[in-house]
Design an enzyme around this catalytic site. Structure first.
Site, short mmCIF file in Angstrom:
data_model
loop_
_atom_site.label_atom_id
_atom_site.label_comp_id
_atom_site.label_asym_id
_atom_site.label_seq_id
_atom_site.Cartn_x
_atom_site.Cartn_y
_atom_site.Cartn_z
N THR A 126 0.82 -1.20 0.00
CA THR A 126 0.00 0.00 0.00
C THR A 126 0.86 1.26 0.00
OG1 THR A 126 -1.46 1.31 1.42
CG2 THR A 126 -0.10 -0.29 2.53
N TYR A 150 -1.55 0.24 10.28
CA TYR A 150 -1.87 -0.44 9.02
C TYR A 150 -0.65 -0.38 8.08
CZ TYR A 150 -3.60 -1.11 4.29
OH TYR A 150 -3.74 -1.52 2.99
#
Ligand code: UDP
Length: 344
Positions: A126, A150
């Site tokens: 990501t 995250y």
């Protein structure tokens, strides 16, 4: 026939990627998913389209015994690893869930890869690994400074992959750093039944939420901050069509097969749109003037995230086929209007 193991393919990106693999290759796919956020309906659609070339086993990745059984029962040629927790705000309030679901489960999966001598691994990473980058567009060699658990959980998984690959010459991986994905399957063969799109139990993403407003599933929405240092004060993101993101995984596998070495690629278009621009384009496309209010900034949102995509364009055969924000918004909107999107 070669089997590819897809973890987490009941979700949005995994199911579209499975579609691309089944349509463009001869591989068979084994999906494992715990259905915590995915939908078995996505597998139903893929099975109705591609019959027994795709099978599904409900497993939680932390269930190491059942996972190992999958490796023992089928010869796995490659792994495409999507399964993860992906809500940034949840990662802040429950970091251990993220280090366990994302980093620990990835570590266990990689252990099995070395045990069963799996050569090819494609990892969903990501843009959140970059944190709040100083320079945009962001290239892959920018510092990794995630600002939430995250992003950190994905960065650590990348490191485990990197170190495993350097210690083990037969193991290669590609980490794909996704920018903002949106839209729905745009295949002419399936325009009528709109088999795949973005299903969410609790949507948090901008385009999904705006589409829900446009079709009347929500009364209105908020813009999280209009005081950023950007052209109109709202955050800039690089929105990529789901079909292009899906194809990046296939091109990544071709790269591994041809080059037999590991790489990290950004996957985006090198185009930035502000939150206000997205909402205004969608209002024009849908011809619905839904209610929008300005709210305070959402914690952890970087002002600007735009990908430098030179590397994937130069090193692989990936092409940006749907680099058109109106097309992305239209496909997301038409999906949201279709009865298929009602299954939640
Ligand atoms: N955003 C917004 N309102 C919403 C959802 C998102 O203003 O209801 C903004 C968010 O603050 C960010 C951008 O839209 O600046 C993209 O957010 P999204 O959650 O879609 O993706 P992210 O970039 O956080 O992964």
């Amino acid at each position: 026939m070669k089997n590819i193991l897809f973890t987490g393919a009941c979700g949005y990106i995994g199911s579209h990627t499975a579609y691309s693999f089944l349509k463009h290759t001869d591989y068979d796919i084994i999906v494992i998913d715990n259905l915590s956020s995915g939908f078995v309906e996505n597998i139903d659609f893929l099975q109705s389209t591609f019959k027994d070339r795709i099978s599904f086993i409900k497993i939680d990745l932390s269930d190491s015994k059942s996972l190992e059984n999958v490796f023992m029962e089928s010869e796995i040629y490659a792994i495409v690893h999507f399964a993860a927790s992906i809500v940034v705000s949840e990662s802040v309030s429950n970091p251990l869930l993220y280090y366990s679901n994302n980093t620990k489960n990835t570590l266990d999966l990689i252990k099995l890869c070395t045990k069963f001598e799996i050569k090819n691994f494609i990892f969903s990473s990501t843009a959140a690994v970059y944190g709040e980058p100083e320079n945009n567009p962001i290239s892959e060699d920018s510092p990794l400074l995630p600002i939430n658990p995250y992003g950190a959980s994905k960065m650590m998984s990348e490191m485990i992959l990197r170190d495993t690959a350097s210690a083990n010459q037969n193991f290669n991986y590609i980490a794909l750093r996704y920018f903002n994905v949106a839209g729905a399957l745009n295949d002419n063969d399936y325009q009528k039944n709109r088999g795949l799109g973005q299903r969410n139990k609790n949507a948090t993403h901008l385009i999904k939420i705006a589409c829900e407003c446009a079709v009347g599933k929500r009364d209105g929405m908020q813009i999280f901050g209009d005081d950023y240092e950007t052209k109109d004060g709202t955050c800039i993101r690089d929105y990529i069509h789901i079909d292009d993101l899906a194809m990046a995984h296939l091109r990544a596998l071709e790269f591994l097969e041809g080059e037999k070495r590991s790489e990290v690629f950004n996957v985006g278009y090198n185009n930035g749109y502000s939150v206000k621009e997205i909402i205004s384009r969608l209002k024009e496309i849908s011809k619905v003037d839904f209610k929008v209010e300005i709210a305070k900034r959402r914690e952890g949102d970087p002002a600007n995230l735009v990908s430098n995509n030179t590397k994937i364009l130069n090193l692989t055969s990936w092409k940006a086929m749907h680099n058109d924000i109106d097309l992305i918004l239209k496909s997301a909107y038409l999906w949201e209007k279709s009865p298929m999107s009602l299954i939640k």
